[in-house]
Design a protein around this motif. Sequence first.
Motif, PDB file in Angstrom:
ATOM      1  N   ALA A  31       3.426  -0.529 -14.549  1.00  0.00           N
ATOM      2  CA  ALA A  31       4.113  -0.576 -15.837  1.00  0.00           C
ATOM      3  C   ALA A  31       3.162  -0.251 -16.984  1.00  0.00           C
ATOM      4  O   ALA A  31       3.526   0.457 -17.935  1.00  0.00           O
ATOM      5  N   ARG A  32       1.915  -0.752 -16.909  1.00  0.00           N
ATOM      6  CA  ARG A  32       0.945  -0.491 -17.973  1.00  0.00           C
ATOM      7  C   ARG A  32       0.415   0.936 -17.937  1.00  0.00           C
ATOM      8  O   ARG A  32       0.031   1.490 -18.957  1.00  0.00           O
ATOM      9  N   GLY A  33       0.412   1.523 -16.736  1.00  0.00           N
ATOM     10  CA  GLY A  33      -0.173   2.854 -16.606  1.00  0.00           C
ATOM     11  C   GLY A  33       0.566   3.927 -17.369  1.00  0.00           C
ATOM     12  O   GLY A  33      -0.033   4.923 -17.784  1.00  0.00           O
ATOM     13  N   GLU A  85       0.831  -1.207   0.000  1.00  0.00           N
ATOM     14  CA  GLU A  85       0.000   0.000   0.000  1.00  0.00           C
ATOM     15  C   GLU A  85       0.865   1.258   0.000  1.00  0.00           C
ATOM     16  O   GLU A  85       0.500   2.271  -0.597  1.00  0.00           O
ATOM     17  N   LYS A  86       1.996   1.208   0.644  1.00  0.00           N
ATOM     18  CA  LYS A  86       2.892   2.363   0.658  1.00  0.00           C
ATOM     19  C   LYS A  86       3.392   2.673  -0.751  1.00  0.00           C
ATOM     20  O   LYS A  86       3.502   3.842  -1.148  1.00  0.00           O
ATOM     21  N   LEU A  87       3.696   1.621  -1.497  1.00  0.00           N
ATOM     22  CA  LEU A  87       4.114   1.828  -2.880  1.00  0.00           C
ATOM     23  C   LEU A  87       2.993   2.475  -3.693  1.00  0.00           C
ATOM     24  O   LEU A  87       3.241   3.391  -4.492  1.00  0.00           O
ATOM     25  N   ARG A  88       1.754   2.032  -3.469  1.00  0.00           N
ATOM     26  CA  ARG A  88       0.628   2.643  -4.183  1.00  0.00           C
ATOM     27  C   ARG A  88       0.546   4.139  -3.867  1.00  0.00           C
ATOM     28  O   ARG A  88       0.285   4.963  -4.737  1.00  0.00           O
ATOM     29  N   GLY A  89       0.759   4.475  -2.597  1.00  0.00           N
ATOM     30  CA  GLY A  89       0.720   5.873  -2.203  1.00  0.00           C
ATOM     31  C   GLY A  89       1.795   6.688  -2.898  1.00  0.00           C
ATOM     32  O   GLY A  89       1.560   7.848  -3.300  1.00  0.00           O
ATOM     33  N   ALA A  90       2.980   6.107  -3.063  1.00  0.00           N
ATOM     34  CA  ALA A  90       4.056   6.801  -3.767  1.00  0.00           C
ATOM     35  C   ALA A  90       3.692   7.029  -5.228  1.00  0.00           C
ATOM     36  O   ALA A  90       3.946   8.102  -5.788  1.00  0.00           O
ATOM     37  N   PHE A  91       3.069   6.038  -5.841  1.00  0.00           N
ATOM     38  CA  PHE A  91       2.647   6.207  -7.230  1.00  0.00           C
ATOM     39  C   PHE A  91       1.635   7.344  -7.345  1.00  0.00           C
ATOM     40  O   PHE A  91       1.694   8.169  -8.271  1.00  0.00           O
ATOM     41  N   ARG A  92       0.698   7.405  -6.392  1.00  0.00           N
ATOM     42  CA  ARG A  92      -0.350   8.432  -6.444  1.00  0.00           C
ATOM     43  C   ARG A  92       0.227   9.842  -6.329  1.00  0.00           C
ATOM     44  O   ARG A  92      -0.326  10.786  -6.904  1.00  0.00           O
ATOM     45  N   ALA A  93       1.320   9.961  -5.606  1.00  0.00           N
ATOM     46  CA  ALA A  93       1.909  11.281  -5.400  1.00  0.00           C
ATOM     47  C   ALA A  93       2.402  11.900  -6.708  1.00  0.00           C
ATOM     48  O   ALA A  93       2.581  13.126  -6.790  1.00  0.00           O
ATOM     49  N   PHE A  94       2.597  11.085  -7.724  1.00  0.00           N
ATOM     50  CA  PHE A  94       3.099  11.611  -9.000  1.00  0.00           C
ATOM     51  C   PHE A  94       2.025  11.655 -10.082  1.00  0.00           C
ATOM     52  O   PHE A  94       2.287  12.138 -11.184  1.00  0.00           O
ATOM     53  N   GLU A  95       0.839  11.164  -9.770  1.00  0.00           N
ATOM     54  CA  GLU A  95      -0.229  11.139 -10.767  1.00  0.00           C
ATOM     55  C   GLU A  95      -0.632  12.555 -11.169  1.00  0.00           C
ATOM     56  O   GLU A  95      -0.779  13.448 -10.323  1.00  0.00           O
ATOM     57  N   GLY A  96      -0.796  12.755 -12.455  1.00  0.00           N
ATOM     58  CA  GLY A  96      -1.279  14.041 -12.954  1.00  0.00           C
ATOM     59  C   GLY A  96      -0.247  15.147 -12.982  1.00  0.00           C
ATOM     60  O   GLY A  96      -0.582  16.288 -13.331  1.00  0.00           O
ATOM     61  N   ARG A  97       0.979  14.864 -12.648  1.00  0.00           N
ATOM     62  CA  ARG A  97       2.010  15.909 -12.636  1.00  0.00           C
ATOM     63  C   ARG A  97       2.699  15.966 -13.996  1.00  0.00           C
ATOM     64  O   ARG A  97       3.059  14.926 -14.558  1.00  0.00           O
ATOM     65  N   ASP A  98       2.929  17.181 -14.470  1.00  0.00           N
ATOM     66  CA  ASP A  98       3.677  17.366 -15.708  1.00  0.00           C
ATOM     67  C   ASP A  98       5.083  17.888 -15.429  1.00  0.00           C
ATOM     68  O   ASP A  98       5.849  18.135 -16.355  1.00  0.00           O
ATOM     69  N   ASP A  99       5.399  18.074 -14.140  1.00  0.00           N
ATOM     70  CA  ASP A  99       6.699  18.646 -13.796  1.00  0.00           C
ATOM     71  C   ASP A  99       7.623  17.623 -13.124  1.00  0.00           C
ATOM     72  O   ASP A  99       8.811  17.897 -12.926  1.00  0.00           O
ATOM     73  N   ALA A 100       7.109  16.468 -12.769  1.00  0.00           N
ATOM     74  CA  ALA A 100       7.919  15.459 -12.083  1.00  0.00           C
ATOM     75  C   ALA A 100       7.478  14.070 -12.516  1.00  0.00           C
ATOM     76  O   ALA A 100       6.305  13.844 -12.835  1.00  0.00           O
ATOM     77  N   VAL A 101       8.437  13.152 -12.526  1.00  0.00           N
ATOM     78  CA  VAL A 101       8.133  11.785 -12.932  1.00  0.00           C
ATOM     79  C   VAL A 101       8.850  10.822 -11.979  1.00  0.00           C
ATOM     80  O   VAL A 101       9.945  11.109 -11.480  1.00  0.00           O
ATOM     81  N   LEU A 102       8.209   9.699 -11.719  1.00  0.00           N
ATOM     82  CA  LEU A 102       8.761   8.688 -10.825  1.00  0.00           C
ATOM     83  C   LEU A 102       9.510   7.632 -11.632  1.00  0.00           C
ATOM     84  O   LEU A 102       9.029   7.159 -12.665  1.00  0.00           O
ATOM     85  N   TRP A 103      10.693   7.267 -11.166  1.00  0.00           N
ATOM     86  CA  TRP A 103      11.498   6.194 -11.769  1.00  0.00           C
ATOM     87  C   TRP A 103      11.613   5.108 -10.706  1.00  0.00           C
ATOM     88  O   TRP A 103      12.396   5.200  -9.771  1.00  0.00           O
ATOM     89  N   TRP A 104      10.817   4.055 -10.838  1.00  0.00           N
ATOM     90  CA  TRP A 104      10.775   2.997  -9.839  1.00  0.00           C
ATOM     91  C   TRP A 104      11.735   1.889 -10.213  1.00  0.00           C
ATOM     92  O   TRP A 104      11.645   1.290 -11.282  1.00  0.00           O
ATOM     93  N   ARG A 105      12.662   1.614  -9.303  1.00  0.00           N
ATOM     94  CA  ARG A 105      13.598   0.511  -9.498  1.00  0.00           C
ATOM     95  C   ARG A 105      13.525  -0.408  -8.287  1.00  0.00           C
ATOM     96  O   ARG A 105      14.173  -0.174  -7.260  1.00  0.00           O
TER      97      ARG A 105
END
Length: 550
Positions: free
Chosen positions: A398-400, A350-370
């Motif tokens: 990955a699909r999103g 669930e914490k990972l889901r929350g991190a993904f949500r923090a970047f949703e809809g942003r045009d100024d920042a992108v998440l690089w998950w490794r």
Amino acid sequence: MRRTQQKQLLGFLETLEDARLEMRRAYGEGRVEPVLGTLGDCEVFAESIGRFVSDAENGSGKGAATLALIDGYRGELARARREIAAGAEGGAALIKGLRKHLADIGNSVRADLAPDRIEALFLPYKASMWDSMHSVWEAADADPFCDAYVAPIPYYEVMAGGCLGPMRYEGASYPSGVPVIDWRGYDLEARRPDVIYIHNPYDDANLVTSVHPDFFSGRIKDFTDMLCYLPYWVSANAAWAEPLLALQPGAFNSHRTFWQSERLRDFFIGEYKKWERDNNSAGAFGKPEEKFVALGSAKLDMAINSRPEDFTLPEEWRGLIYRADGTKKKVVLLNSSLWALLHGNEKYVEKLRGAFRAFEGRDDAVLWWRPHPLSASTYNALRPHLAKAYSALVDEYARGGAGIYDGTAEPHRAICLSDAYYGDGGSLMALYAATGKPIMMEILDVQTPAETAGPPEGESRQEPSPREAAIKAAMKDPAACVRYEDALFIESAGFGLRDYIEMLMDEGNSEYLARRGARQRELFLGDIAHGDGTAGAAIYEHCKEFLGFG
């Protein structure tokens, strides 16, 4: 000639001396026939030794003196055989005289055939962990007197219940500049490399993966003069290190284990000695003060020395990082480690889901998950009830297409090309600390909430918003940081991931973040041996000295 070949030659001479002593006894007892047979056998053996020298020197001419002495020895063997067979007196003197011939050959082998070549064998298993060997291999490969081979070895995933899954091999995933050889074509027992480097110390003691049994450290140590363990991890803090990391088969069986710092070396020496006391095994695997050496880490070398031009981006990733006008978004690297996975369970998914949500809809920042390269394997082996949920999360992300999912064997591309880090205190965070870029250390119990609304439209704020206040409170004076951990941003209920992102996006904070990052880097690398990016060269030179090439 290689060291191992010289040792073989001297061993051959010892065999011939043993045969001489046996002939002396037999002749003294009047048993002539066994003496004659042994003299003939020694002559044939000496001829094969001459061929061995010729092959080893490969036309260099360095073996000429030794070969001449071997020919002289063979002549004495033939003479002794003739005269003893004819019943001539003086047989005992002839047998005694062979001793000087052997001594002269031995002296020539030591002086004229001194080792001048090293054969180094690197045995990585996962391509994503090759960075723990790369700079050591570069140093060996650059040495004109070293033949360096990289033979990626196969491994198995350990399934739930402890059974082994299908064999995996990643030889095709190594950097193009690293020439790999087929592990099946390298005969360890015949080649006996002077030094072998490993980065998997577990043999059959790992609950997630197992290298092929042919490459367990307990076996391969018998085929080399120097087995070296290069840890595939680095520690963000010696106080966070896991004691068991120094108590694995590879650490016991190796002649040298190379730690990143004196502080970490001292910690593991203490843990090793504690294990010795508890198991009444002092000295059974050598002295830890000699086995454990602090010369830095090849992984840190790569983090320190990598440059953006060293890497290429897939077009899909480039489209996520760069806007249509060519300007670059802020890239935040999300690292999910095995520690967080195993301790967080459902909460961490669930914490990972929350991190993904923090970047949703942003045009100024992108998440690089490794994620850690063994994440899926670890879920399958140790948290099978969460394996499907994790797999679904990976597929969903990955699909999103809202961020980068990096499952490649290149961790340093993510480190080098991102602008900031968010994740726990695993190896990747330690590598990131060497870059001087911002780091937020996640706290497992802090969840990222949905974004809160700002003030109603048309209303102004007289006071700083809670986010502005949280950011201001987090921006302490870099000069006040006395440990590198002091320069990290620590996630909390009052200063979370969304606050961190907003702080990064504010260009007014750039100069401050650069100063804080520089302080972080200074404090971290100040504790690292060869923190200037030269650990690989230092490790290789240490091995040369161990082998007598100093």
